[in-house]
Design a protein around this motif. Structure first.
Motif, PDB file in Angstrom:
ATOM      1  N   GLN A 223      -0.419  -9.364   8.587  1.00  0.00           N
ATOM      2  CA  GLN A 223      -1.140  -8.094   8.643  1.00  0.00           C
ATOM      3  C   GLN A 223      -1.461  -7.517   7.263  1.00  0.00           C
ATOM      4  O   GLN A 223      -2.384  -6.723   7.121  1.00  0.00           O
ATOM      5  CB  GLN A 223      -0.319  -7.064   9.423  1.00  0.00           C
ATOM      6  N   GLY A 224      -0.679  -7.904   6.263  1.00  0.00           N
ATOM      7  CA  GLY A 224      -0.875  -7.361   4.915  1.00  0.00           C
ATOM      8  C   GLY A 224      -2.231  -7.724   4.335  1.00  0.00           C
ATOM      9  O   GLY A 224      -2.653  -8.881   4.398  1.00  0.00           O
ATOM     10  N   TRP A 228      -3.153  -3.569   7.071  1.00  0.00           N
ATOM     11  CA  TRP A 228      -2.456  -2.639   6.178  1.00  0.00           C
ATOM     12  C   TRP A 228      -2.713  -3.022   4.727  1.00  0.00           C
ATOM     13  O   TRP A 228      -2.851  -4.200   4.402  1.00  0.00           O
ATOM     14  CB  TRP A 228      -0.933  -2.680   6.420  1.00  0.00           C
ATOM     15  N   ALA A 229      -2.739  -2.030   3.861  1.00  0.00           N
ATOM     16  CA  ALA A 229      -2.825  -2.292   2.423  1.00  0.00           C
ATOM     17  C   ALA A 229      -1.490  -2.888   1.963  1.00  0.00           C
ATOM     18  O   ALA A 229      -0.436  -2.615   2.549  1.00  0.00           O
ATOM     19  CB  ALA A 229      -3.136  -1.010   1.664  1.00  0.00           C
ATOM     20  N   TRP A 230      -1.541  -3.690   0.892  1.00  0.00           N
ATOM     21  CA  TRP A 230      -0.331  -4.350   0.423  1.00  0.00           C
ATOM     22  C   TRP A 230       0.738  -3.365  -0.041  1.00  0.00           C
ATOM     23  O   TRP A 230       1.933  -3.667   0.012  1.00  0.00           O
ATOM     24  CB  TRP A 230      -0.662  -5.318  -0.707  1.00  0.00           C
ATOM     25  N   LEU A 231       0.339  -2.190  -0.507  1.00  0.00           N
ATOM     26  CA  LEU A 231       1.305  -1.188  -0.968  1.00  0.00           C
ATOM     27  C   LEU A 231       1.485  -0.065   0.041  1.00  0.00           C
ATOM     28  O   LEU A 231       1.989   1.007  -0.297  1.00  0.00           O
ATOM     29  CB  LEU A 231       0.855  -0.610  -2.321  1.00  0.00           C
ATOM     30  N   SER A 232       1.096  -0.301   1.291  1.00  0.00           N
ATOM     31  CA  SER A 232       1.280   0.714   2.331  1.00  0.00           C
ATOM     32  C   SER A 232       2.753   0.799   2.724  1.00  0.00           C
ATOM     33  O   SER A 232       3.548  -0.106   2.442  1.00  0.00           O
ATOM     34  CB  SER A 232       0.430   0.368   3.553  1.00  0.00           C
ATOM     35  N   TRP A 233       3.095   1.889   3.394  1.00  0.00           N
ATOM     36  CA  TRP A 233       4.495   2.049   3.803  1.00  0.00           C
ATOM     37  C   TRP A 233       4.900   0.981   4.822  1.00  0.00           C
ATOM     38  O   TRP A 233       6.063   0.562   4.860  1.00  0.00           O
ATOM     39  CB  TRP A 233       4.720   3.456   4.377  1.00  0.00           C
ATOM     40  N   GLU A 234       3.938   0.502   5.617  1.00  0.00           N
ATOM     41  CA  GLU A 234       4.264  -0.531   6.599  1.00  0.00           C
ATOM     42  C   GLU A 234       4.702  -1.831   5.927  1.00  0.00           C
ATOM     43  O   GLU A 234       5.744  -2.408   6.282  1.00  0.00           O
ATOM     44  CB  GLU A 234       3.051  -0.827   7.503  1.00  0.00           C
ATOM     45  N   THR A 235       3.909  -2.278   4.938  1.00  0.00           N
ATOM     46  CA  THR A 235       4.246  -3.547   4.284  1.00  0.00           C
ATOM     47  C   THR A 235       5.514  -3.422   3.442  1.00  0.00           C
ATOM     48  O   THR A 235       6.342  -4.338   3.424  1.00  0.00           O
ATOM     49  CB  THR A 235       3.079  -4.025   3.398  1.00  0.00           C
ATOM     50  N   THR A 237       8.003  -1.356   3.947  1.00  0.00           N
ATOM     51  CA  THR A 237       9.151  -1.256   4.857  1.00  0.00           C
ATOM     52  C   THR A 237       9.539  -2.618   5.413  1.00  0.00           C
ATOM     53  O   THR A 237      10.721  -2.988   5.439  1.00  0.00           O
ATOM     54  CB  THR A 237       8.832  -0.299   6.026  1.00  0.00           C
TER      55      THR A 237
END
Length: 500
Positions: A223-224, A228-235, A237
């Motif tokens: 997904q990265g 999602w952006a690579w520096l998003s909270w999802e990636t 986390t």
């Protein structure tokens, strides 16, 4: 060193018949990779969900990676046969469910069930062979086992293409049923173990760490950069969680009385090096087998049968060079044989790096052949080396650890290379003013009729985007091949003083 199967059991066990049953089970597991790979474009065109393409492979491999160590430990404690038969049963249930799937999400869930059983099939089959035959016999028998992979690689793509073209893709999964039943009958009736079954604690908690750690990493990699952006909270986390879970797993293995992955195994340079090389091998193999049919059908506009042939030629080199490698390891050692395989893998990867649509399926087939040669030399060497290095009490978990690393490599390879594919295709479409089109627009390329309905401009755009995205995937394959060669060169000299 005591014989792995005591004399009385040897008299009862009919080795040729058990070997045939084991080979049938390995054929069932082996053909699952090639037949599904070839059928995937047809499955996607029917169920949709191109963005979930790599999850069909990742889900199966993920569950294998989680359970393979548990099965290996159980086989050491309670014997090979009961665990082997249980694994085949679960695998067949998963196969039936996969054929009944009506959406990509359902198929992914059912592939998890299939993988739950597959975790027992290949490693325990290999362990049974290791128990029945001595080190000198094993090297020869590995050639027979590799021929199974060769036959499956020939029939798998052909059957996959045939089922999709002339029948229905569900047969890709349901053909496992008669094979699994034959393997269960042969093993159940003719394999007799005479061992003292022990009771020991199984580290199920450690397996959960592996499951959630590998799952977090796979979701991040797929997904990265797209969802999602690579520096998003999802990636961030998911990345942090994966690291912590792997640390927890290592700490637990050090403390647990009977760990899934004994740390002592990894203190051996031979085992550690062979296992890490198997990790890169697994990632490399999934990069070819998973995505080559998509290139041939979507970019080169070849039929599923032709795509199957291009993937099939991998099987020609694999069994031939596995047999050669099995004989050479006793004469010149593990390192030269494995290193030769690494060179062949690099040569094959270069074919794919420089592949263009105009080169056609013959070029792709040549690359597949070289990859098969490399796989035959390296995989045989790693298994024979490890089984020779440990005694019977550790052979199940040692074999499982090597399979585990190869499967984790395949799972991570599917995720990483699938993420590269999604990311690059997404960027290409966005850069050419097609932000309204998602990655799933590539579904159309895998369906001959829908592809014919596209305008010439849109067809060229999608094919160019898929071609460039897959070119980056094959650059990753080349890096993995180089990694395998490096680790092969680090293998220590063999010690053939180990007995059965």
């Amino acid at each position: 060193m005591a014989s792995p199967i005591p004399t009385r059991a040897h008299n009862q066990t009919r080795r040729p018949l058990v070997l045939i049953a084991v080979m049938i089970s390995m054929f069932m597991a082996a053909i699952e990779g090639t037949i599904v790979s070839t059928a995937m474009p047809g499955i996607v065109s029917d169920l949709g969900g191109f963005s979930l393409y790599s999850w069909i492979f990742s889900a199966y491999l993920l569950m294998q990676s989680v359970t393979i160590l548990i099965y290996g430990k159980l086989a050491d404690l309670y014997g090979r046969k009961p665990i082997f038969l249980t694994g085949i049963t679960i695998f067949l249930v998963g196969s039936i469910l996969c054929g009944l799937a009506t959406s990509m999400v359902q198929l992914i869930l059912f592939r998890l069930v299939q993988g739950l059983g597959a975790g027992a099939v290949q490693p325990i089959a290999t362990t049974i062979v290791g128990d029945m035959y001595s080190i000198k016999e094993r090297a020869k028998i590995q050639g027979y086992l590799s021929s199974v992979w060769g036959i499956s690689a020939i029939l798998g793509p052909l059957l996959g293409g045939f089922f999709v073209t002339y029948s229905h893709w569900s047969l890709v999964f349901w053909m496992n049923i008669p094979l699994g039943i034959l393997a269960m009958i042969g093993t159940g009736k003719y394999l007799h173990e005479n061992i003292d079954r022990k009771h020991g604690a199984i580290d199920y908690g450690g397996s959960l760490y592996v499951f959630f750690g590998v799952s977090s990493l796979m979701i991040l990699l797929i997904q990265g950069g797209t969802a999602w952006a690579w520096l998003s909270w999802e990636t961030l986390t998911l990345g942090g969680s994966a690291c912590l879970l792997f640390v927890f797993f290592i700490v637990r293995e050090r403390q647990f009385a009977e760990p899934l992955m004994p740390i002592a195994l990894w203190r051996s340079r031979l085992v550690a090096t062979a296992n890490i090389a198997s990790l890169t091998n697994g990632a490399l193999l999934i990069g070819i087998s998973s995505f080559l049919p998509a290139y041939l059908q979507g970019v080169m506009e070849q039929t599923p049968v032709v795509a199957g042939f291009a993937l099939t030629v991998m099987s020609i080199g694999w069994p031939i060079f596995s047999t050669i490698g099995g004989r050479l390891v006793l004469k010149i050692g593990f390192r030269p044989v494995a290193a030769s395989g690494g060179v062949a893998l690099i040569a094959g990867a270069l074919f794919f790096v420089f592949m263009t649509p105009d080169k056609g399926p013959v070029w792709a087939g040549a690359g597949s052949f070289l990859i098969g040669c490399g796989m035959g030399l390296t995989n045989t060497t790693f298994i024979v080396a490890i089984q020779n290095h440990v005694d019977w009490k550790m052979r199940g978990i040692a074999t499982a650890s090597n399979m585990f690393m190869r499967i984790v490599g395949s799972a991570l390879g599917a995720a990483i290379l699938g993420g590269v594919l999604n990311n690059q295709l997404f960027r290409y479409l966005a850069a050419h003013g097609q932000k309204s089109h998602s990655i799933d627009a590539a579904n159309v390329l895998l369906d001959h009729e829908k592809r014919g309905e596209l305008s010439a401009t849109m067809l060229h755009l999608l094919q160019k985007g898929l071609s460039l995205a897959l070119a980056d995937v094959y650059k990753g394959v080349l890096l993995l091949a180089i990694g395998t060669l490096i680790f092969a060169l680090l293998l220590p000299k063999p010690n053939f003083s180990h007995k059965k």
